[in-house]
Design a protein around this motif. Structure first.
Motif, PDB file in Angstrom:
ATOM      1  N   PHE A  86       1.025  -1.695   0.533  1.00  0.00           N
ATOM      2  CA  PHE A  86      -0.104  -0.312   0.114  1.00  0.00           C
ATOM      3  C   PHE A  86       0.704   1.834   0.268  1.00  0.00           C
ATOM      4  O   PHE A  86       2.448   1.045   0.192  1.00  0.00           O
ATOM      5  CB  PHE A  86      -0.867   0.324   1.682  1.00  0.00           C
ATOM      6  CG  PHE A  86      -2.086  -0.850   1.680  1.00  0.00           C
ATOM      7  CD1 PHE A  86      -3.207  -0.573   1.004  1.00  0.00           C
ATOM      8  CD2 PHE A  86      -1.771  -2.024   1.871  1.00  0.00           C
ATOM      9  CE1 PHE A  86      -4.063  -1.854   0.449  1.00  0.00           C
ATOM     10  CE2 PHE A  86      -3.076  -3.183   1.651  1.00  0.00           C
ATOM     11  CZ  PHE A  86      -4.190  -3.144   1.580  1.00  0.00           C
ATOM     12  N   HIS A  87       0.154   2.510   0.040  1.00  0.00           N
ATOM     13  CA  HIS A  87       1.254   3.792  -0.304  1.00  0.00           C
ATOM     14  C   HIS A  87       0.143   4.247  -0.187  1.00  0.00           C
ATOM     15  O   HIS A  87      -0.968   4.937  -0.817  1.00  0.00           O
ATOM     16  CB  HIS A  87       1.799   4.364  -1.497  1.00  0.00           C
ATOM     17  CG  HIS A  87       2.380   5.232  -1.060  1.00  0.00           C
ATOM     18  ND1 HIS A  87       3.760   4.646  -0.208  1.00  0.00           N
ATOM     19  CD2 HIS A  87       2.192   6.663  -1.398  1.00  0.00           C
ATOM     20  CE1 HIS A  87       4.067   6.806  -0.643  1.00  0.00           C
ATOM     21  NE2 HIS A  87       3.365   7.342  -1.218  1.00  0.00           N
ATOM     22  N   VAL A  88      -0.465   5.200   1.295  1.00  0.00           N
ATOM     23  CA  VAL A  88      -0.587   6.293   1.860  1.00  0.00           C
ATOM     24  C   VAL A  88      -1.252   7.604   1.156  1.00  0.00           C
ATOM     25  O   VAL A  88       0.606   8.061   1.877  1.00  0.00           O
ATOM     26  CB  VAL A  88      -1.053   6.064   3.022  1.00  0.00           C
ATOM     27  CG1 VAL A  88      -2.055   7.694   3.815  1.00  0.00           C
ATOM     28  CG2 VAL A  88      -1.515   5.178   3.329  1.00  0.00           C
ATOM     29  N   LEU A  89      -1.534   8.694   0.424  1.00  0.00           N
ATOM     30  CA  LEU A  89      -0.786   9.898   0.061  1.00  0.00           C
ATOM     31  C   LEU A  89      -1.967  11.383   1.626  1.00  0.00           C
ATOM     32  O   LEU A  89      -0.896  11.839   1.342  1.00  0.00           O
ATOM     33  CB  LEU A  89      -1.204   9.882  -1.709  1.00  0.00           C
ATOM     34  CG  LEU A  89      -1.428   9.295  -2.416  1.00  0.00           C
ATOM     35  CD1 LEU A  89      -2.311   9.609  -3.233  1.00  0.00           C
ATOM     36  CD2 LEU A  89       0.426   9.897  -3.056  1.00  0.00           C
ATOM     37  N   GLY A  90      -1.874  11.362   1.836  1.00  0.00           N
ATOM     38  CA  GLY A  90      -1.958  11.835   3.175  1.00  0.00           C
ATOM     39  C   GLY A  90      -3.269  12.777   3.083  1.00  0.00           C
ATOM     40  O   GLY A  90      -3.540  13.900   3.605  1.00  0.00           O
ATOM     41  N   GLY A  91      -4.203  12.399   1.903  1.00  0.00           N
ATOM     42  CA  GLY A  91      -5.305  12.857   1.545  1.00  0.00           C
ATOM     43  C   GLY A  91      -5.388  12.730   0.067  1.00  0.00           C
ATOM     44  O   GLY A  91      -4.701  12.110  -0.693  1.00  0.00           O
ATOM     45  N   SER A  92      -6.272  14.068  -0.330  1.00  0.00           N
ATOM     46  CA  SER A  92      -5.869  14.423  -1.643  1.00  0.00           C
ATOM     47  C   SER A  92      -6.008  15.851  -2.154  1.00  0.00           C
ATOM     48  O   SER A  92      -6.027  16.632  -1.459  1.00  0.00           O
ATOM     49  CB  SER A  92      -7.296  13.634  -2.992  1.00  0.00           C
ATOM     50  OG  SER A  92      -8.687  14.436  -1.752  1.00  0.00           O
ATOM     51  N   ILE A  93      -6.025  15.993  -3.900  1.00  0.00           N
ATOM     52  CA  ILE A  93      -6.041  17.564  -4.170  1.00  0.00           C
ATOM     53  C   ILE A  93      -6.749  17.685  -4.143  1.00  0.00           C
ATOM     54  O   ILE A  93      -8.017  17.803  -4.629  1.00  0.00           O
ATOM     55  CB  ILE A  93      -4.640  17.233  -5.589  1.00  0.00           C
ATOM     56  CG1 ILE A  93      -3.223  16.254  -5.450  1.00  0.00           C
ATOM     57  CG2 ILE A  93      -4.577  18.395  -6.097  1.00  0.00           C
ATOM     58  CD1 ILE A  93      -3.178  16.263  -6.762  1.00  0.00           C
TER      59      ILE A  93
END
Ligand code: ZN
Length: 198
Positions: free
Chosen positions: A102-109
């Motif tokens: 997995f990879h967590v972006l920490g939110g969305s643009i």
């Protein structure tokens, strides 16, 4: 005394999905709790905020330095599922048909709220793609405008990498909803029928 109750109601209503009505209900429920139960709950909240933190590699929640998904050698490291929030990792993992990492972006643009690509974990995503010789990126951002923008951005930054297939979770997810709220079957179905994104 009333002030303490009001303060508690005010604090509880700041929690996600809890309005003033529910906050009042919860506050009065807490008042009726016996001492042991109440201090156990307080202790659990304390433990969570102290011991749970983002995994150093993927950003999902863990008590250790790295999470159980990153530590699991059985998982396929050439497939990365990219999500917005740490809680989305558990939702996708619960489908039991995904065996990648997995990879967590920490939110969305979301430029209106001042969240630009530089505020999210894209740099580490690119590093991990390089390190793991990744073959597929599954975009599992929420089916919202911000999630769509983020998905487009991911395909944009990877467009020169011809060895990677980019897919996105398919139909079944409610438009405007979020990954976290989706049930196990819906996630499993949308993983199986994921579409080539770019
Ligand atoms: Zn991890």
């Amino acid at each position: 005394m009333d002030d303490v109750i009001n303060l508690l109601i005010k604090k509880l209503s700041k929690l996600p999905t809890i309005g003033p009505k529910s906050a009042t209900k919860i506050a009065y429920h807490l008042i009726k709790m016996d001492d042991n139960e109440a201090s156990e709950l307080a202790q659990d909240i304390k433990t969570i905020s102290k011991k749970i933190h983002p995994c150093k590699i993927c950003g999902s929640f863990t008590q250790e330095e790295t999470c159980k998904f990153c530590n699991d050698d059985e998982r396929d490291r050439t497939t990365i599922c990219v999500v917005e929030e740490p809680q989305d990792v558990l939702t996708i993992a619960s489908s039991e048909i995904y065996n990648g990492i997995f990879h967590v972006l920490g939110g969305s643009i979301n430029p209106l709220e001042g969240i630009n690509p530089s505020n999210l974990n894209f740099a580490s995503l690119l590093e991990r793609i390089e390190e793991n010789n990744v073959k597929e990126i599954i975009i599992a951002t929420n089916p919202t405008e911000e999630g769509d923008t983020t998905a487009l951005y991911i395909s944009h930054i990877l467009k020169n990498n011809k060895d990677i297939v980019i897919t996105r979770l398919a139909s079944g997810l409610p438009i405007g909803g979020d990954i976290e709220g989706a049930d196990k079957l819906t996630i499993a179905r949308s993983l199986r029928s994921r579409n080539k994104f770019s």
